[in-house]
Design an enzyme around this catalytic site. Sequence first.
Site, PDB file in Angstrom:
ATOM      1  N   SER A  17       0.826  -1.217   0.000  1.00 35.87           N
ATOM      2  CA  SER A  17       0.000   0.000   0.000  1.00 35.87           C
ATOM      3  C   SER A  17       0.854   1.258   0.000  1.00 35.87           C
ATOM      4  CB  SER A  17      -0.963   0.003   1.189  1.00 35.87           C
ATOM      5  OG  SER A  17      -1.916  -1.026   1.041  1.00 35.87           O
ATOM      6  N   HIS A  51      -5.510   3.985   8.374  1.00 36.20           N
ATOM      7  CA  HIS A  51      -5.153   4.200   6.964  1.00 36.20           C
ATOM      8  C   HIS A  51      -5.723   5.533   6.461  1.00 36.20           C
ATOM      9  CE1 HIS A  51      -3.084   0.551   5.772  1.00 36.20           C
ATOM     10  NE2 HIS A  51      -3.980  -0.161   6.432  1.00 36.20           N
TER      11      HIS A  51
END
Length: 170
Positions: A17, A51
């Site tokens: 990510s 996140h």
Amino acid sequence: MSKKIILITGGQRSGKSSYAEKLALSLSDNPIYLATSRIWDDEHRKRIEHHQANRGPEWTNIEEEKYLSKVAVANRVVLIDCVTLWSTNFFFDNESDVKFSLEQIKSEFDKFILQDGYFIFVTNEIGLGGTSENKIQRLFTDLQGWVNQYIAVKADEVYLMVSGIPMKVK
């Protein structure tokens, strides 16, 4: 903008990510972050919130757990995070029917990428370890492997993340 498809794969906490986000930001001042996750429990909710907090205001955040083709991304850089959670949503909704889930995922993927844009897909390589004694896990591992292969064939570039280091595979 013409179409380009990048697939970034690797194990958990391999840096997928982070690498994908840096890539998207290097290509656009306002990329789209297309999140596919459902919230399964409180711990998972906290992960998602973490996140979200780490992403800055330059991101256009969109949540869509299954029907990516409903999201207009034409001529944009879009990060899809992640294919594994996206596949999980079909798998559970279809009561672990691998064949039907795979058909739906392939169809939805093909409709989604009809748009011109720069697509960055993040996925997990979950079949690198031993074979699970759990039948549902074995079925999902098969599904995820086939989904990854399908996307990789259509991708212009594929990267395998190993300990935070991207290794170009294709």
